[in-house]
Scaffold this active site. Structure first.
Site, PDB file in Angstrom:
ATOM      1  CE  LYS A  66      37.466  34.912 116.009  1.00 36.56           C
ATOM      2  NZ  LYS A  66      36.026  34.685 115.952  1.00 36.56           N
ATOM      3  CG  ASP A 103      33.042  36.331 114.290  1.00 34.21           C
ATOM      4  OD1 ASP A 103      33.027  35.638 113.260  1.00 34.21           O
ATOM      5  OD2 ASP A 103      33.964  36.296 115.127  1.00 34.21           O
TER       6      ASP A 103
HETATM    7  P1  NAP Z   1      34.684  31.843 124.578  1.00 27.20           P
HETATM    8  O1  NAP Z   1      35.160  33.230 124.410  1.00 27.20           O
HETATM    9  O2  NAP Z   1      35.597  30.802 125.121  1.00 27.20           O
HETATM   10  O3  NAP Z   1      33.375  31.924 125.544  1.00 27.20           O
HETATM   11  C1  NAP Z   1      32.769  30.752 126.026  1.00 27.20           C
HETATM   12  C2  NAP Z   1      31.402  31.095 126.650  1.00 27.20           C
HETATM   13  O4  NAP Z   1      30.767  29.847 127.017  1.00 27.20           O
HETATM   14  C3  NAP Z   1      31.488  31.920 127.951  1.00 27.20           C
HETATM   15  O5  NAP Z   1      30.327  32.712 128.047  1.00 27.20           O
HETATM   16  C4  NAP Z   1      31.490  30.829 129.039  1.00 27.20           C
HETATM   17  O6  NAP Z   1      31.020  31.271 130.279  1.00 27.20           O
HETATM   18  C5  NAP Z   1      30.489  29.858 128.432  1.00 27.20           C
HETATM   19  N1  NAP Z   1      30.643  28.472 128.918  1.00 27.20           N
HETATM   20  C6  NAP Z   1      31.678  27.624 128.691  1.00 27.20           C
HETATM   21  N2  NAP Z   1      31.446  26.434 129.268  1.00 27.20           N
HETATM   22  C7  NAP Z   1      30.222  26.525 129.888  1.00 27.20           C
HETATM   23  C8  NAP Z   1      29.428  25.626 130.645  1.00 27.20           C
HETATM   24  N3  NAP Z   1      29.830  24.382 130.903  1.00 27.20           N
HETATM   25  N4  NAP Z   1      28.212  26.066 131.084  1.00 27.20           N
HETATM   26  C9  NAP Z   1      27.782  27.314 130.806  1.00 27.20           C
HETATM   27  N5  NAP Z   1      28.492  28.230 130.098  1.00 27.20           N
HETATM   28  C10 NAP Z   1      29.696  27.834 129.635  1.00 27.20           C
HETATM   29  O7  NAP Z   1      34.131  31.239 123.215  1.00 27.20           O
HETATM   30  P2  NAP Z   1      33.568  32.048 121.927  1.00 27.20           P
HETATM   31  O8  NAP Z   1      34.692  32.398 121.043  1.00 27.20           O
HETATM   32  O9  NAP Z   1      32.656  33.113 122.389  1.00 27.20           O
HETATM   33  O10 NAP Z   1      32.757  30.890 121.184  1.00 27.20           O
HETATM   34  C11 NAP Z   1      31.557  30.365 121.737  1.00 27.20           C
HETATM   35  C12 NAP Z   1      30.964  29.359 120.770  1.00 27.20           C
HETATM   36  O11 NAP Z   1      30.582  29.993 119.565  1.00 27.20           O
HETATM   37  C13 NAP Z   1      31.938  28.255 120.369  1.00 27.20           C
HETATM   38  O12 NAP Z   1      31.226  27.044 120.473  1.00 27.20           O
HETATM   39  C14 NAP Z   1      32.268  28.565 118.922  1.00 27.20           C
HETATM   40  O13 NAP Z   1      32.487  27.383 118.177  1.00 27.20           O
HETATM   41  C15 NAP Z   1      31.006  29.252 118.446  1.00 27.20           C
HETATM   42  N6  NAP Z   1      31.247  30.211 117.329  1.00 27.20           N
HETATM   43  C16 NAP Z   1      30.548  30.058 116.172  1.00 27.20           C
HETATM   44  C17 NAP Z   1      30.745  30.950 115.128  1.00 27.20           C
HETATM   45  C18 NAP Z   1      29.988  30.793 113.827  1.00 27.20           C
HETATM   46  O14 NAP Z   1      30.433  31.348 112.814  1.00 27.20           O
HETATM   47  N7  NAP Z   1      28.863  30.122 113.787  1.00 27.20           N
HETATM   48  C19 NAP Z   1      31.668  32.000 115.253  1.00 27.20           C
HETATM   49  C20 NAP Z   1      32.365  32.149 116.463  1.00 27.20           C
HETATM   50  C21 NAP Z   1      32.148  31.232 117.501  1.00 27.20           C
HETATM   51  P3  NAP Z   1      32.002  31.934 131.403  1.00 27.20           P
HETATM   52  O15 NAP Z   1      32.124  33.391 131.026  1.00 27.20           O
HETATM   53  O16 NAP Z   1      31.310  31.705 132.680  1.00 27.20           O
HETATM   54  O17 NAP Z   1      33.322  31.201 131.292  1.00 27.20           O
END
Ligand code: NAP
Length: 276
Positions: A66, A103
């Site tokens: 992205k 998004d």
């Molecule tokens: P990302 O960039 O990898 O960010 C992950 C986030 O989760 C960070 O804030 C991270 O914190 C936190 N995290 C990870 N493991 C954790 C834990 N064990 N305890 C507490 N916090 C934790 O991922 P992303 O792209 O933002 O996606 C996040 C979620 O959104 C995913 O599950 C994805 O499937 C979902 N999503 C859904 C849609 C939809 O259309 N519904 C669209 C996009 C994404 P740190 O900063 O401390 O590492």
């Protein structure tokens, strides 16, 4: 000539976007197709050149491309520029590649479809500061939500978004848990436990207000532990499925000019994911 669209990512085989867009093409009698393409990070530049040469009308971009795709595009929409992330590429009428990010706006549309748009002045707690959270924070700000607090495991990542937005504040997960009763809308945007399929809670919802609105952007499973706990506390819950369908519908509109039927798509996917 038949138009074609794609989604590029790594991994890509579990994406529900091809089935969703192809169903809309069929429903709306549009002569087009949408295919998943596995593209590794090393292949990204040549993949974009290939999509351009081979005449794709547009495509979606998912993890991990992205942000990395931006140098290979000709123009960026204002929100995508602010977010520093693109999930939709449009080939414009003059052949340029323009990047958008649907998004965050998809999330706001889904939230307002579920609970209306009268909550813009209420205190919002955004949980997470990753790529998706960033998009949602900027989109909520753009759509007039003006009381935003971001909490994250790594507080510095939340603070970085707050600094860029120029509004809001960043707090630790512990502080979020302790002050939870102050928030009317809470949005879970972390991937806690996602990799293992063993979803964990970023913090406990013991102090949640009964009338709160709680959304999760994870949609598989539909009922995450966060939403289950919120429902038990009497909150209004919003699953992540609406965001997924609306981000796709906004991409579709950028490409073809029409907004597809999101209600029937949400119902179909809900049935597939075991919801009722
Ligand atoms: P990302 O960039 O990898 O960010 C992950 C986030 O989760 C960070 O804030 C991270 O914190 C936190 N995290 C990870 N493991 C954790 C834990 N064990 N305890 C507490 N916090 C934790 O991922 P992303 O792209 O933002 O996606 C996040 C979620 O959104 C995913 O599950 C994805 O499937 C979902 N999503 C859904 C849609 C939809 O259309 N519904 C669209 C996009 C994404 P740190 O900063 O401390 O590492």
């Amino acid at each position: 000539m038949k138009k074609w669209f794609a989604v590029i990512g790594d991994p890509i085989e579990h994406s529900k976007s091809p089935a969703m867009h192809n169903a809309w093409f069929e429903e709306m009698s549009i002569d087009a197709t949408y295919i998943p393409i596995h593209v590794s990070s090393e292949q990204l530049e040549s993949a974009v050149a290939g999509l351009k040469t081979l005449g794709a009308s547009g495509w979606n971009v998912t993890i991990p491309h992205k942000t990395a795709i931006i140098p290979y595009l000709d123009e960026l929409d204002e929100l995508a520029q602010k977010m520093g992330a693109v999930n939709t590429v449009v080939r414009t009428t003059n052949g340029k590649l323009k990047g958008f990010n649907t998004d965050g706006v998809g999330f706001v549309r889904s939230l307002e479809e579920a609970v209306g748009s009268s909550h813009k002045d209420k205190p919002v707690l955004l949980v997470g500061a990753g790529g998706a959270a960033r998009g949602i924070a900027f989109a909520m700000q753009q759509q007039g939500y003006n009381d935003l607090t971001i909490t994250n495991r790594t507080v510095a990542n939340a603070q970085a978004i707050v600094d860029e937005m120029g509004i809001g504040r960043a707090i630790s997960l512990k502080e979020a848990e302790e002050t939870l009763a102050e928030f009317s809308i809470i949005v879970q945007m972390t991937s806690a436990g996602l990799a293992t399929g063993n979803f964990s809670m970023p913090f406990s919802l013991n102090r949640l207000e009964k009338g709160a609105i709680v959304a999760d952007i994870v949609y598989n499973p539909l009922m995450t532990p966060f939403l289950q706990a919120a429902e038990e506390k009497g909150a209004t819950i919003v699953t992540g499925l609406g965001m997924f369908v609306h981000q796709g519908a906004i991409s579709f509109e950028h490409w073809l000019g029409n907004y597809p039927n999101t209600n029937s798509m949400i119902a179909q996917l809900k049935a597939q994911l075991g919801g009722n």
